[in-house]
Design an enzyme around this catalytic site. Structure first.
Site: not given
Lengths: 412, 412
Positions: A81, A106, A113, A147, A178
């Site tokens: 997309l 993100f 935004r 980060a 992670d």
């Protein structure tokens, strides 16, 4: 939740759950992959120009998706997309209306935004579960900072307690910043899904990688509470103090990972006696210089030398077999090459082989929990945009011509 | 599932879910504690003589429960049961009839010897979710061996990739062998609970600590796949290869944890440019000797020296602020003392204070995921057997006299 799109992936626990996945790299993808392995339909939404940057990370096979990407995106679907195009944003909202869960990781502020922040998505889907990973928590002095795994491990205390006592900190090879974060978010998403089944209510979930690290170093916080000072680094030994023997002992033939870990628990004095019998030092059983952890701590170097002299006679596998069979906790230090090629992991479904359309067969760790005796089966990580027709049809009832038009218009 | 015993702990996601918890130490307790924080009613079943051995582990406060126990058993309830007594076993089965989930992490074979294995519990509760942690998987050559956190980290590949390149392996300070395992089991339990709400079916779940470790070192398996050899140790740097600058850099005043991690991502060339601007070396922007990761890798030592000369001028907090504010991923190496006493964690609910009846106030890491803006609230870890009346009454409808009789008879 829709039940008309059951899939047979994973253990089937989450069949019918639809997850719209805007995540990239590892913290987010590890979370949604776990949910895919439990049977959820996870649809990665990627930019048409290259997709998840993880596809090209870490010594990727040239022209193919990286092994890294395959490892963290098995059993998912992919659509593209263009979220810079208002039509792409509108289409995302159409998908979000059909989703049970939306996940993103993100950089701070980026999703807002794009016009796809929590408020925007809740407006189109009031019962959505909306989950986010950031590096630092909302309200932290660093909430706008970027980060990655290693930053979380530095700021979350992990590095301060890893390494040799008189040397600089070391980063654990585990990507706990992670994947460790991804697992905690998966737990909260599952909790929210359970609650929603009862109440119909959605929820917003937020997790910071730095905050998640504290969860994994709680034994160091026990040390902190006991001694009221920073928990130290302890090499291969335990932060919580010496209870010799406890550590790695060298084995034949002396390569970088030829060690066996041996631990004699304070809670079970038999471990020490059994070890003395195994190494032929029954003479020390009952010796007051060795009889409990406190006095053994005073002669830790001697004890380590005595155990090492024994372990050096064996390779690490044999040492592990002998010590383990004697009823003493023991483990060989195994490396990735040994683990990758150990057929017993494949036989038990812990390692599974993905049949990937361009990278070929790839044996990798699958979801390790056995459900009714079997590990959930993985399927291949998707090529970029591979599932457009399937997803746009089943989620939005679009036909092939409509999908082709989206493609022609550069929306997908 | 019962809904007549709603509790308000945690985020309330699992209100009404009853978990019968036979776990000890950390791998099991970390799992059930996460579920307690999400709102489940978790009842620890402990032996009347001392209970969970974790109560006395790791430099415990004399005569009190250890900090270690408090950290892994917040928000739970405790009852005692003498499982050596047939009446205790019968009572456990009565509780199991009322439970949604039973969890245990005894040594291999122990739960079956108690007569409380999966088949025995399924007989009294056909829709039970029965979850087990062992050190090694069923079918592994080591399935009967004991394991603890460090054994799992040795045998699961974690230690082989942690430490300095030319030195022996190091054990990460994170107890990933325990808590890392507990989190994966929690995910599968939650998946099974969700499925059961749909189907009414129970499930058996089994997880081995060694197997769980593979899940957390998948980046090392990407390295293994790329280079077809064991992933190395890389100190504070990345297994996946040099992308300088990437690592820890020394700061004032030079203490053991006075370092800042700085990472310039390959995916974003601006990180390097921004860093040059920050340290006053704009002259190197566009210099072909430094312009991309490949050429920088050839002069990593020079680059590290250049960055170190800059970072040595600052303390780690200031260095992190300056580098982070310039849009470059950075993180100070924080220790447990700094984290424990950082008020921003308490303000955000990431650290919470437990009001414990004998140990007093104890500030500890709570569940770090924010649900609708707030971290779930923790309550104190229970004293041994503290909730007997409550649990036996609400689960089994026993009155106080009946509970007193159990106590007199030595059953609880």
């Amino acid at each position: 939740m829709s039940v008309d799109n059951m899939n047979s992936m994973g253990a089937g626990c989450l069949n019918g759950v639809r997850i719209l996945d805007l995540t990239q790299f590892e913290a987010g993808p590890s979370c949604t992959e776990a949910l895919a392995w439990l049977g959820a339909e996870v649809v990665k939404v990627e930019n048409p120009k290259g997709g998840d940057p993880g596809r090209g990370s870490f010594a990727e096979p040239p022209g193919k998706d990286s092994w890294y990407f395959l490892l963290f995106n098995a059993s998912k679907k992919s659509v593209t997309l263009n979220l810079k195009d208002p039509a792409g944003v509108a289409l995302f909202k159409d998908l979000a209306r059909q989703a049970d869960v939306v996940v993103e990781n993100f950089a701070p502020g980026a999703i807002e935004r794009l016009g796809l922040g929590y408020d925007a998505i809740r407006e189109v889907n009031p019962s959505v579960i909306y989950a986010q990973v950031k590096g630092f928590g909302e309200g932290s002095p660093y909430e706008n900072n970027l980060a990655f795994d290693m930053i979380a491990q530095a700021c979350g205390g992990v590095m301060s307690i890893t390494g040799e006592p008189d040397q600089p900190p070391v980063k654990p090879g585990t990507t706990i910043g992670d994947t460790g974060t991804g697992m905690l978010l998966a737990i909260s998403i599952l909790g929210a899904l359970y609650k929603r089944k009862e109440t119909g209510q959605g929820e917003r979930l937020q997790l910071a990688m730095q905050d998640a690290m504290l969860h994994y170093i709680r034994v160091a916080f026990a040390s902190q509470a006991s001694f009221n000072k920073a928990a130290p680094r302890a090499g291969a030994k335990l932060l919580s103090g010496a209870n010799p023997p406890c550590g790695i002992f060298p084995c034949k033939p002396g390569g970088p990972n030829d060690y066996v870990y041996i631990y004699t628990s304070r809670a079970n004095p038999l471990h020490w006696q059994r070890l003395l019998e195994l190494i032929g030092r029954e003479d020390l059983i009952g010796d007051p210089n060795y009889e409990n952890a406190a006095v053994r701590a005073e002669r830790e170097d001697d004890i380590d030398a005595m155990i090492s002299a024994w372990t050096r006679q064996y390779d690490k596998h044999e040492a592990m077999r002998l010590v383990g069979a004697a009823g003493i906790p023991a483990g060989a230090v195994l490396d990735t090459d040994e683990l990758q090629n150990d057929q017993s992991f494949a036989d038990r479904g812990i390692m599974q082989t993905m049949a990937h359309p361009t990278n070929g067969d790839f044996r990798m760790p699958a979801w390790p929990v056995r459900h009714n005796g079997a590990a959930p089966e993985l399927t291949a990580a998707p090529l970029l945009g591979a599932n457009a027709e399937d997803v746009f049809n089943s989620w939005l009832n679009m036909d092939k011509a409509a999908v082709d038009k989206l493609r022609d218009d550069g929306v997908i």
